[in-house]
Design a protein around this motif. Structure first.
Motif, short mmCIF file in Angstrom:
data_model
loop_
_atom_site.label_atom_id
_atom_site.label_comp_id
_atom_site.label_asym_id
_atom_site.label_seq_id
_atom_site.Cartn_x
_atom_site.Cartn_y
_atom_site.Cartn_z
N TYR A 1 0.85 -1.19 0.00
CA TYR A 1 0.00 0.00 0.00
C TYR A 1 0.88 1.23 0.00
O TYR A 1 2.01 1.19 0.50
CB TYR A 1 -0.88 0.02 1.27
CG TYR A 1 -2.11 -0.84 1.18
CD1 TYR A 1 -3.22 -0.42 0.47
CD2 TYR A 1 -2.15 -2.07 1.83
CE1 TYR A 1 -4.36 -1.20 0.40
CE2 TYR A 1 -3.29 -2.86 1.77
CZ TYR A 1 -4.39 -2.41 1.05
OH TYR A 1 -5.51 -3.18 0.99
N GLU B 1 -4.67 4.23 3.01
CA GLU B 1 -5.32 3.47 1.94
C GLU B 1 -5.72 2.08 2.45
O GLU B 1 -6.79 1.56 2.11
CB GLU B 1 -4.39 3.36 0.73
CG GLU B 1 -5.06 2.85 -0.54
CD GLU B 1 -6.31 3.64 -0.94
OE1 GLU B 1 -6.21 4.87 -1.10
OE2 GLU B 1 -7.38 3.03 -1.06
N ARG C 1 -8.78 2.45 4.62
CA ARG C 1 -9.97 2.64 3.78
C ARG C 1 -10.46 1.31 3.21
O ARG C 1 -11.65 1.01 3.20
CB ARG C 1 -9.67 3.62 2.63
CG ARG C 1 -9.55 5.06 3.08
CD ARG C 1 -9.62 6.02 1.90
NE ARG C 1 -8.36 6.11 1.17
CZ ARG C 1 -7.38 6.97 1.48
NH1 ARG C 1 -7.54 7.82 2.48
NH2 ARG C 1 -6.27 7.00 0.77
N ASP C 2 -9.51 0.49 2.74
CA ASP C 2 -9.87 -0.83 2.21
C ASP C 2 -10.51 -1.70 3.29
O ASP C 2 -11.50 -2.39 3.05
CB ASP C 2 -8.63 -1.55 1.68
CG ASP C 2 -8.57 -1.54 0.17
OD1 ASP C 2 -9.37 -0.80 -0.44
OD2 ASP C 2 -7.75 -2.29 -0.39
N HIS D 1 -13.86 4.35 -5.45
CA HIS D 1 -12.55 3.89 -4.97
C HIS D 1 -11.75 3.25 -6.09
O HIS D 1 -12.27 2.63 -6.99
CB HIS D 1 -12.69 2.96 -3.77
CG HIS D 1 -13.36 1.67 -4.07
ND1 HIS D 1 -14.72 1.50 -3.94
CD2 HIS D 1 -12.87 0.48 -4.49
CE1 HIS D 1 -15.03 0.26 -4.27
NE2 HIS D 1 -13.93 -0.38 -4.62
N TYR E 1 -3.15 1.39 -6.47
CA TYR E 1 -1.98 1.02 -5.67
C TYR E 1 -1.57 -0.41 -5.89
O TYR E 1 -0.52 -0.84 -5.45
CB TYR E 1 -2.25 1.28 -4.19
CG TYR E 1 -3.57 0.73 -3.73
CD1 TYR E 1 -3.69 -0.59 -3.36
CD2 TYR E 1 -4.69 1.56 -3.69
CE1 TYR E 1 -4.91 -1.11 -2.98
CE2 TYR E 1 -5.92 1.05 -3.32
CZ TYR E 1 -6.01 -0.28 -2.95
OH TYR E 1 -7.22 -0.79 -2.58
#
Ligand code: NI
Length: 147
Positions: free
Chosen positions: A27, A32, A35-36, A141, A145
């Motif tokens: 990541y 990030e 958020r996932d 989204h 990445y």
């Protein structure tokens, strides 16, 4: 999409484990990954609250025998849930892997997974479930990445 910041207190060892995952999965940063994780948690909650449109991937490994394969095919045809696709991989001379993509409500998907898992000769079953958001609102989204 506007971003909001918030502070979170977590035990040190939990954060260390999480940071190792962030590094392993490459990541860009912790945010990030969080958020996932939040999206995954929300998707699981949607799944558990049984909204209409749900998706699942059922992975099974079995020793191939004509009787078992005939039962598998019949179950898929007769199921209330819709089997959208199946991928069949001839793993070894004796074993096959199948990945079924299934659409339906939570109950119908679970019922099909239970029926298939209960067949004699099935050696491995794992159901992955997803919920589709109601609107396009959640489609912002990106997965850049991973590139
Ligand atoms: Ni095969």
């Amino acid at each position: 999409m506007s971003l909001k910041r918030f502070g979170v207190s977590v035990p040190e060892d939990l954060l260390e484990r999480f940071d190792r995952l962030v590094a392993r999965r490459r990541y860009v940063g912790r945010s990030e990954a969080i958020r996932d994780a939040m999206r995954l948690y929300l998707s699981q909650d949607d799944w558990e609250s049984d909204r209409d449109v749900n998706l699942a991937a059922l992975n099974i490994v079995y020793r191939h025998r004509p009787v078992l394969m005939a039962k598998l095919i019949k179950m898929q045809h007769d199921a209330e849930a819709h089997v959208m696709s199946t991928v069949h991989v001839h793993l070894t001379s004796s074993h096959c892997l199948e990945i079924l993509t299934i659409r339906g409500n939570r109950e119908s998907i679970q019922r099909l997974a239970d029926q298939i898992g209960g067949l004699s000769g099935i050696e491995y079953v794992r159901l992955f479930t997803f919920s589709l958001p109601d609107s396009d609102e959640d489609h912002h989204h990106h997965h850049d990445y991973h590139l």
